[in-house]
Design a protein around this motif. Structure first.
Motif, PDB file in Angstrom:
ATOM      1  N   ASP A   8       0.981  -1.258   0.382  1.00 25.12           N
ATOM      2  CA  ASP A   8       0.121   0.234   0.261  1.00 25.12           C
ATOM      3  C   ASP A   8       0.589   1.381   0.106  1.00 25.12           C
ATOM      4  O   ASP A   8       1.557   0.820   0.679  1.00 25.12           O
ATOM      5  CB  ASP A   8      -1.105   0.024   1.236  1.00 25.12           C
ATOM      6  CG  ASP A   8      -1.759   1.135   1.637  1.00 25.12           C
ATOM      7  OD1 ASP A   8      -1.266   2.251   0.922  1.00 25.12           O
ATOM      8  OD2 ASP A   8      -2.369   1.494   2.047  1.00 25.12           O
ATOM      9  N   THR A   9       0.473   1.591  -1.302  1.00 20.41           N
ATOM     10  CA  THR A   9       1.549   3.756  -1.088  1.00 20.41           C
ATOM     11  C   THR A   9       1.991   4.092  -0.248  1.00 20.41           C
ATOM     12  O   THR A   9       2.544   4.881   0.306  1.00 20.41           O
ATOM     13  CB  THR A   9       1.557   4.174  -2.960  1.00 20.41           C
ATOM     14  OG1 THR A   9       1.814   3.278  -4.143  1.00 20.41           O
ATOM     15  CG2 THR A   9       2.113   4.845  -2.419  1.00 20.41           C
ATOM     16  N   ARG A  10       0.753   4.035   0.231  1.00 20.02           N
ATOM     17  CA  ARG A  10      -0.311   5.267   1.624  1.00 20.02           C
ATOM     18  C   ARG A  10       0.500   4.899   2.929  1.00 20.02           C
ATOM     19  O   ARG A  10       1.499   5.558   3.083  1.00 20.02           O
ATOM     20  CB  ARG A  10      -1.615   5.438   1.148  1.00 20.02           C
ATOM     21  CG  ARG A  10      -2.029   6.458   0.388  1.00 20.02           C
ATOM     22  CD  ARG A  10      -3.806   6.564   1.281  1.00 20.02           C
ATOM     23  NE  ARG A  10      -4.309   5.384   0.926  1.00 20.02           N
ATOM     24  CZ  ARG A  10      -5.631   5.232   1.221  1.00 20.02           C
ATOM     25  NH1 ARG A  10      -6.386   6.323   1.307  1.00 20.02           N
ATOM     26  NH2 ARG A  10      -6.544   4.020   0.801  1.00 20.02           N
ATOM     27  N   HIS A  11       0.218   3.657   3.417  1.00 17.41           N
ATOM     28  CA  HIS A  11       0.776   3.044   4.233  1.00 17.41           C
ATOM     29  C   HIS A  11       2.317   3.235   4.310  1.00 17.41           C
ATOM     30  O   HIS A  11       3.236   3.537   4.697  1.00 17.41           O
ATOM     31  CB  HIS A  11       0.599   1.561   4.639  1.00 17.41           C
ATOM     32  CG  HIS A  11       1.094   1.069   5.524  1.00 17.41           C
ATOM     33  ND1 HIS A  11       0.533  -0.544   6.071  1.00 17.41           N
ATOM     34  CD2 HIS A  11       1.242   1.672   7.026  1.00 17.41           C
ATOM     35  CE1 HIS A  11       1.389  -0.810   7.228  1.00 17.41           C
ATOM     36  NE2 HIS A  11       1.684   0.239   8.137  1.00 17.41           N
ATOM     37  N   THR A  12       2.889   2.481   2.998  1.00 16.94           N
ATOM     38  CA  THR A  12       4.697   3.264   2.862  1.00 16.94           C
ATOM     39  C   THR A  12       5.124   3.931   3.159  1.00 16.94           C
ATOM     40  O   THR A  12       5.709   4.462   3.978  1.00 16.94           O
ATOM     41  CB  THR A  12       4.819   2.155   1.560  1.00 16.94           C
ATOM     42  OG1 THR A  12       4.643   0.999   1.425  1.00 16.94           O
ATOM     43  CG2 THR A  12       6.370   2.337   1.303  1.00 16.94           C
ATOM     44  N   VAL A  13       4.178   5.333   2.693  1.00 13.05           N
ATOM     45  CA  VAL A  13       5.029   6.763   3.110  1.00 13.05           C
ATOM     46  C   VAL A  13       4.935   7.303   4.244  1.00 13.05           C
ATOM     47  O   VAL A  13       6.138   8.034   4.524  1.00 13.05           O
ATOM     48  CB  VAL A  13       3.581   7.869   2.071  1.00 13.05           C
ATOM     49  CG1 VAL A  13       3.890   8.979   3.104  1.00 13.05           C
ATOM     50  CG2 VAL A  13       4.166   7.489   0.762  1.00 13.05           C
ATOM     51  N   GLU A  14       3.497   6.826   5.153  1.00  9.92           N
ATOM     52  CA  GLU A  14       3.623   6.410   6.342  1.00  9.92           C
ATOM     53  C   GLU A  14       4.805   6.150   7.293  1.00  9.92           C
ATOM     54  O   GLU A  14       5.215   6.762   8.080  1.00  9.92           O
ATOM     55  CB  GLU A  14       2.080   6.290   7.002  1.00  9.92           C
ATOM     56  CG  GLU A  14       0.524   7.364   6.410  1.00  9.92           C
ATOM     57  CD  GLU A  14      -0.626   6.547   7.058  1.00  9.92           C
ATOM     58  OE1 GLU A  14      -0.594   5.020   7.617  1.00  9.92           O
ATOM     59  OE2 GLU A  14      -0.869   6.770   6.606  1.00  9.92           O
ATOM     60  N   LEU A  15       4.970   4.456   6.309  1.00 12.72           N
ATOM     61  CA  LEU A  15       6.289   4.283   7.053  1.00 12.72           C
ATOM     62  C   LEU A  15       7.918   4.982   7.176  1.00 12.72           C
ATOM     63  O   LEU A  15       8.563   5.123   8.565  1.00 12.72           O
ATOM     64  CB  LEU A  15       6.470   2.389   6.790  1.00 12.72           C
ATOM     65  CG  LEU A  15       4.982   1.687   7.365  1.00 12.72           C
ATOM     66  CD1 LEU A  15       5.187  -0.403   7.196  1.00 12.72           C
ATOM     67  CD2 LEU A  15       5.543   1.976   8.786  1.00 12.72           C
ATOM     68  N   ALA A  16       7.713   5.674   6.230  1.00 14.75           N
ATOM     69  CA  ALA A  16       9.063   6.140   5.835  1.00 14.75           C
ATOM     70  C   ALA A  16       9.050   7.343   6.281  1.00 14.75           C
ATOM     71  O   ALA A  16      10.143   7.800   7.374  1.00 14.75           O
ATOM     72  CB  ALA A  16       9.005   6.874   4.305  1.00 14.75           C
ATOM     73  N   ARG A  17       8.271   7.906   6.590  1.00 14.89           N
ATOM     74  CA  ARG A  17       8.105   9.112   7.308  1.00 14.89           C
ATOM     75  C   ARG A  17       8.820   9.100   8.817  1.00 14.89           C
ATOM     76  O   ARG A  17       9.248   9.859   9.365  1.00 14.89           O
ATOM     77  CB  ARG A  17       6.907  10.417   7.902  1.00 14.89           C
ATOM     78  CG  ARG A  17       6.983  10.518   5.912  1.00 14.89           C
ATOM     79  CD  ARG A  17       5.690  11.397   5.207  1.00 14.89           C
ATOM     80  NE  ARG A  17       5.381  12.063   4.012  1.00 14.89           N
ATOM     81  CZ  ARG A  17       4.069  12.374   4.390  1.00 14.89           C
ATOM     82  NH1 ARG A  17       2.890  12.682   4.120  1.00 14.89           N
ATOM     83  NH2 ARG A  17       4.039  13.134   2.592  1.00 14.89           N
ATOM     84  N   ALA A  18       7.798   7.671   9.225  1.00 13.43           N
ATOM     85  CA  ALA A  18       7.852   7.266  10.861  1.00 13.43           C
ATOM     86  C   ALA A  18       8.847   6.994  11.019  1.00 13.43           C
ATOM     87  O   ALA A  18      10.276   7.187  11.689  1.00 13.43           O
ATOM     88  CB  ALA A  18       6.832   6.057  11.161  1.00 13.43           C
ATOM     89  N   ALA A  19      10.078   6.210  10.249  1.00 13.84           N
ATOM     90  CA  ALA A  19      10.964   5.869  10.514  1.00 13.84           C
ATOM     91  C   ALA A  19      12.510   6.689  10.317  1.00 13.84           C
ATOM     92  O   ALA A  19      13.393   6.840  10.971  1.00 13.84           O
ATOM     93  CB  ALA A  19      11.114   4.835   8.960  1.00 13.84           C
TER      94      ALA A  19
END
Length: 300
Positions: free
Chosen positions: A88-99
């Motif tokens: 899921d692109t949206r979820h991946t973006v969220e995880l990247a920002r959190a990382a």
């Protein structure tokens, strides 16, 4: 000469330690990370929450907590790359920002899996993630798991993005990888231990390795010897670790299972795996320890 890289050179795909009841073991993660990047660990980079790190079974909060704990433990001794790939692109973006917020130096982004998007959609997925943060992105090309290859033309387009900096290569396509190394500025990493030395010889930076959880110094020694021009020695180190590589990575059990079994037998943090994975049998663990001891004895 191989490209330089913001991710490091000898990277361990670190397991995520759990307590006996299956909870996240942050103290164990710090102790394991300290061991892996210490003088005897052989690693100058850690990849957290990848396949080996059981990312499908850890929560977003656990992933961020793991990054913070490991960053605190290793300081400036190693680069931390966080696995943030999802379907899921949206979820991946969220995880990247959190990382990034948690202290990761880079992110590892796998090709979206199961839905098998076409190449332009894959490229847009990676670009969207790269646009969302200020840290380097390592593309993860593993068609055997995702069902979709990052095709060479797609890779060439992605290499133009200023934050797409590297590739973890599990394509098992030495010709294609060699061409991409030659034609792009991307830092290539072997994602399959048997390809560490062959890919280094054609310009890859290094590796991202599950086996490095236990045998990082032997893997690093092969690259060190190659870089000194000691090709026979490099080959010897490469061949020495192959029985352990085969038993850990190509004998029917996932690398997470074999790595945790071996770490536990060696008295290092790891703990149980989370379902659906199950622990290695006592016989397999005994065989892993024997292969490890033979590898380390040969190194000495």
């Amino acid at each position: 000469m191989p490209h330089t890289s913001p991710f490091g050179r000898t990277l361990c795909a670190m397991v995520t330690p759990f307590t006996p009841d299956g909870s996240l073991d942050l103290d164990g993660a710090q102790r394991l990370a300290d061991h892996l990047v210490g003088g005897r660990g052989g690693c100058d980079g850690l990849v957290l929450s990848g396949t080996t790190g059981e990312s499908p079974t850890t929560s977003d909060a656990e992933k961020s907590a793991l990054i913070r704990a490991v960053a605190e433990a290793v300081g400036d001794r190693a680069r931390i790359t966080a696995g943030v790939g999802t379907a899921d692109t949206r979820h991946t973006v969220e995880l990247a920002r959190a990382a990034e917020k948690a202290g990761a130096h880079g992110v590892l982004v796998v090709t979206p899996y199961y839905s098998k998007p076409p190449q332009e959609d894959i490229a847009e997925h990676f670009r969207t993630v790269a646009d969302a943060t200020g840290i380097p992105v390592m593309l993860y090309d593993i068609p055997g798991r995702t069902g979709t290859r990052i095709e060479p033309e797609t890779m060439l387009r992605l290499a133009e993005h200023p934050r797409v900096a590297g590739v973890k290569d599990c394509s098992n396509d030495l010709l294609g990888s060699s061409k991409m190394i030659a034609e792009t500025g991307l830092a290539y990493y072997s994602g399959s231990e048997e390809m560490n030395l062959p890919l280094r010889a054609v310009g890859a930076v290094g590796y991202v390795s599950t086996v490095a959880n236990a045998a990082g110094p032997v893997l690093a020694a092969a690259l060190d010897a190659h870089d000194r021009g000691a090709n026979a020695e490099a080959t010897l180190h490469h061949q020495r670790v192959l029985p352990l590589v085969e038993l850990m990575m190509a004998a029917g059990l996932p690398g997470t299972v074999t790595a945790k079994a071996l770490l536990g037998a060696l008295g290092l943090p790891g703990g149980p795996v989370r379902a659906p994975l199950r622990a290695a049998s006592p016989d397999r663990t005994t065989a892993l320890v024997k292969a490890y001891e033979n590898t380390i004895a040969g190194q000495a």
